[in-house]
Motif scaffolding. Structure first.
Motif, PDB file in Angstrom:
ATOM      1  N   LEU A 152      -2.246  23.565  55.296  1.00  0.00           N
ATOM      2  CA  LEU A 152      -3.071  24.585  55.938  1.00  0.00           C
ATOM      3  C   LEU A 152      -3.980  23.993  57.006  1.00  0.00           C
ATOM      4  O   LEU A 152      -4.312  24.647  57.995  1.00  0.00           O
ATOM      5  N   THR A 153      -4.415  22.766  56.816  1.00  0.00           N
ATOM      6  CA  THR A 153      -5.429  22.185  57.699  1.00  0.00           C
ATOM      7  C   THR A 153      -4.875  21.155  58.670  1.00  0.00           C
ATOM      8  O   THR A 153      -5.583  20.701  59.547  1.00  0.00           O
ATOM      9  N   ALA A 154      -3.607  20.769  58.496  1.00  0.00           N
ATOM     10  CA  ALA A 154      -2.976  19.752  59.344  1.00  0.00           C
ATOM     11  C   ALA A 154      -3.661  18.396  59.215  1.00  0.00           C
ATOM     12  O   ALA A 154      -3.565  17.570  60.099  1.00  0.00           O
ATOM     13  N   HIS A 155      -4.381  18.184  58.116  1.00  0.00           N
ATOM     14  CA  HIS A 155      -4.870  16.841  57.806  1.00  0.00           C
ATOM     15  C   HIS A 155      -4.949  16.710  56.298  1.00  0.00           C
ATOM     16  O   HIS A 155      -5.009  17.701  55.568  1.00  0.00           O
ATOM     17  N   GLY A 156      -4.907  15.492  55.812  1.00  0.00           N
ATOM     18  CA  GLY A 156      -4.879  15.263  54.382  1.00  0.00           C
ATOM     19  C   GLY A 156      -6.245  15.440  53.748  1.00  0.00           C
ATOM     20  O   GLY A 156      -7.232  15.726  54.413  1.00  0.00           O
ATOM     21  N   TYR A 157      -6.295  15.242  52.432  1.00  0.00           N
ATOM     22  CA  TYR A 157      -7.565  15.333  51.715  1.00  0.00           C
ATOM     23  C   TYR A 157      -8.537  14.279  52.228  1.00  0.00           C
ATOM     24  O   TYR A 157      -8.158  13.189  52.638  1.00  0.00           O
ATOM     25  N   GLU A 158      -9.791  14.610  52.179  1.00  0.00           N
ATOM     26  CA  GLU A 158     -10.842  13.746  52.704  1.00  0.00           C
ATOM     27  C   GLU A 158     -10.898  12.415  51.953  1.00  0.00           C
ATOM     28  O   GLU A 158     -10.728  12.366  50.727  1.00  0.00           O
ATOM     29  N   VAL A 159     -11.150  11.347  52.685  1.00  0.00           N
ATOM     30  CA  VAL A 159     -11.282  10.017  52.097  1.00  0.00           C
ATOM     31  C   VAL A 159     -12.758   9.648  52.058  1.00  0.00           C
ATOM     32  O   VAL A 159     -13.496   9.878  53.011  1.00  0.00           O
TER      33      VAL A 159
END
Length: 642
Positions: free
Chosen positions: A194-201
């Motif tokens: 949905l966000t075009a980026h992975g989970y926050e690191v």
């Protein structure tokens, strides 16, 4: 420094705006464990390096639901437009076959029985749910014994999804929650796509672990309560909330059972006492529309649970649990009662929305994205994308769209590059009314995955193949299926490629294979003059076609005065892997002279191979995946499926 001084988007725009539902998704995706839940909602425990605008903002379903993007993922790519009860395929009354589960659970214990079946069959190894009747809390259930202890409804706000961070040992989880929590887990589940980026690191490279969400069971919900206010309300009426053993909402009453007896409380009294969460009053979903299975007492008799099987795996779970003897079902369900129940919640939502707007309060129109083709604009308004037949639209339909643009928008259209008609400048207050009229008038809206095409042979004298009928069929077959992966399809009727099909993820171009009848050819040279790629020359009084240069445009066939240039075959050439996005890539030829019957199967094979090898949903286009896998290997795997 207090939490009020920390910069946090959700505190300002959601919590303080009375929109928070305590679902806990924000805490679930915070890698630094900076979020805690207080009586009035989530708060930062310490300063956030991203000023509170990281994954917590992206995953909050009260900022935007993205239900129209989530639905294709969970409904087998057959998502339908929003409706009062959402989409479902089966509805039954059910109860646990085991008397122990039936007595411990709510309204017959059907949900507890389903989860017990899943655990015993190894389908899940944990359940994320609400525990404790007295003061409920989120928990991870790992055994059948623990499952019985958490059975039953709690009716107090709990950040259920925050327990995800405690589920590190869980491989496959089921989630049981209210409609808001179902929305939250779905946004968490499909976050990267949905966000075009992975989970926050985290600051030190910390990564959160989200278990595979095997099943989502959603509960019917009228409203939920603030625990402290509910405890005070009951104490004033002689009931110690810590002594409650079971609670249920039936019609307009909250009924609680203690060792000393049962007590009924009018929901209006609870409302007037401020016990109902602010975020609940502006909720539109009474039946957990995005769940695999929705469950509630409404519509079934006493001691039975209504089960709505929504997704393919939800329907299969109900069937399998019944066949295995965990639940028993009957078809008698009063659908009208459920519709009335859901309708009353929508009436309350509309009343609350009007009240907030009249008082000048900040309102996030989070529900606008429930509809496909509706997206926010910079002015806080929305655009609504009207579906055309890949660029063709009837005069009456266009007139109706213009009427709606005048009535609900800012009186302007955007004719998009994807051949849709967008109504611009729609205030959030007008979205529901506009969508209602769109559906009633036979128009439709659509998001990504739209097939674009030129007019083809039906309108253009240079067209070699039909385009509009095919593009309509492919849109219906693949638009939703390919939407989560952003795969664009273009169809050009001839080699002129007016729609730039060769710059699409999948491009179809009409072609015709010419041959020269040497007996009819007199070497006049007309075909050579018409050929735009210099593929024809006159040799010893006859036209000769250089097949390496020929682009199969058919100009020689149309222009030959002696009917010596003849058509041997006609069809569509298929190109794959191109795009003009952030990381552009060129397309490669997959197959020439395809028939309309072959194309759907071919596209399905391309899509399946793409999904198999993609590693970064939302970031990789088809061409990027082909480059990673290797052109030869990718093409072979696709064609081997044919």
């Amino acid at each position: 420094m207090t939490d009020e001084e920390y910069k946090w988007f959700l505190r300002n725009e959601v919590v303080d705006a009375g929109l928070c539902t305590f679902c806990g998704a924000c805490a679930a995706v915070c890698p630094n464990d900076r979020i805690e839940f207080k009586a009035d909602g989530p708060a930062l425990k310490e300063e956030c390096p991203r000023n509170g605008e990281g994954a917590c903002k992206d995953v909050c379903q009260r900022v935007v639901t993205f239900a129209s993007k989530i639905s294709p993922n969970i409904f087998g790519f057959k998502a339908k437009p929003p409706s009062l009860l959402g989409q479902y395929e089966t509805i039954v009354a059910a109860r646990a076959a085991d008397p122990t589960i039936r007595d411990a659970g709510q309204d017959g214990g059907a949900v507890t029985a389903l989860l017990t079946y899943c655990m015993n069959e190894g389908l899940i190894d944990g359940v994320i749910a609400t525990g404790d009747i007295g003061k409920p809390s989120s928990c991870v259930v790992r055994s059948e014994e623990e499952l019985l202890k958490t059975a039953g409804s709690k009716y107090s706000s709990v950040p259920v999804l925050s327990a995800i961070k405690d589920a590190g040992d869980i491989t496959n989880a089921a989630v049981v929650g209210l409609p808001c929590q179902v929305n939250g887990i779905r946004k968490t589940q499909f976050f990267p796509g949905l966000t075009a980026h992975g989970y926050e690191v985290g600051e030190n490279g910390e990564k959160i672990k989200i278990p595979n969400i095997a099943y989502v069971i959603g509960l019917f919900c009228t409203e939920n309560f603030n625990y402290e206010k509910l405890a005070d309300f009951m104490e004033e009426r002689g009931v110690d909330i810590s002594n409650i053993r079971k609670a249920t909402i039936h019609l307009d009453e909250l009924v609680v059972m203690t060792d000393s007896g049962s007590y009924e409380f009018d929901l209006n009294d609870l409302w007037n006492a401020g016990c109902v969460l602010d975020g609940c009053v502006i909720c539109r979903d009474a039946v957990s529309k995005l769940a695999d299975i929705s469950a509630g007492y409404m519509g079934s008799g006493k001691g039975w649970t209504t089960l709505m099987g929504r997704t393919a795996k939800g329907i299969e779970l109900i069937k399998a649990a019944e066949e295995a003897g965990y639940i028993e079902t009957k078809p008698e369900v009063d659908l009208h009662r459920i519709e009335e129940f859901a309708g009353l919640k929508m009436q309350r939502f509309n009343w609350e929305l009007k009240r907030r707007l009249d008082e000048g309060k900040n309102v996030q129109f989070y529900w606008a994205s429930d509809y496909p083709g509706v997206m926010g604009e910079t002015k806080g308004t929305f655009f609504v994308k009207i579906k055309t037949n890949s660029g063709l639209i009837g005069a009456d339909q266009l007139a109706k769209a213009a009427e709606l643009a005048n009535k609900y928008g800012d009186r302007t259209f955007e004719i998009t590059t994807r051949q849709s008609v967008e109504i611009q400048g729609v205030p959030g207050t007008n979205v529901d009314k506009l969508m209602s009229e769109i559906y009633a008038s036979g128009l439709a809206t659509i998001g990504m995955g739209y097939v674009s095409s030129c007019v083809g042979m039906d309108y253009c004298t240079e067209g070699l193949v039909e385009t509009k009928k095919l593009s309509g069929e492919l849109t219906m077959a693949f638009a939703q299926k390919l939407t989560p992966h952003k795969m664009k399809i273009g169809i050009a009727g001839c080699g002129n490629d007016c729609v730039r099909a060769k710059r699409h993820d999948i491009g179809l171009i009409g072609q015709v294979h010419p041959e020269i009848d040497t007996e009819k050819c007199n070497g006049c040279g007309r075909c050579a003059e018409l050929c735009r790629v210099d593929a024809i020359s006159i040799v010893y009084g006859n036209a000769v076609i250089d097949k390496d240069k020929c682009i199969s445009c058919g100009w020689c066939i149309r222009g030959c005065p002696n009917e010596a240039a003849i058509e041997k075959k006609r069809g569509y050439t298929v190109w794959i892997g191109a795009n003009d996005a952030r990381r552009p890539s060129d397309g490669i030829l997959l197959k020439s002279f395809c028939t309309t019957e072959e194309i759907p199967e071919l596209i399905d094979a391309v899509a399946g191979t793409f999904v198999k090898y993609r590693t970064k949903p939302g970031r990789e286009r088809l061409g990027n995946v082909i480059a990673n896998v290797g052109e030869g290997m990718f093409l072979k795997e696709v064609l081997d499926q044919m």
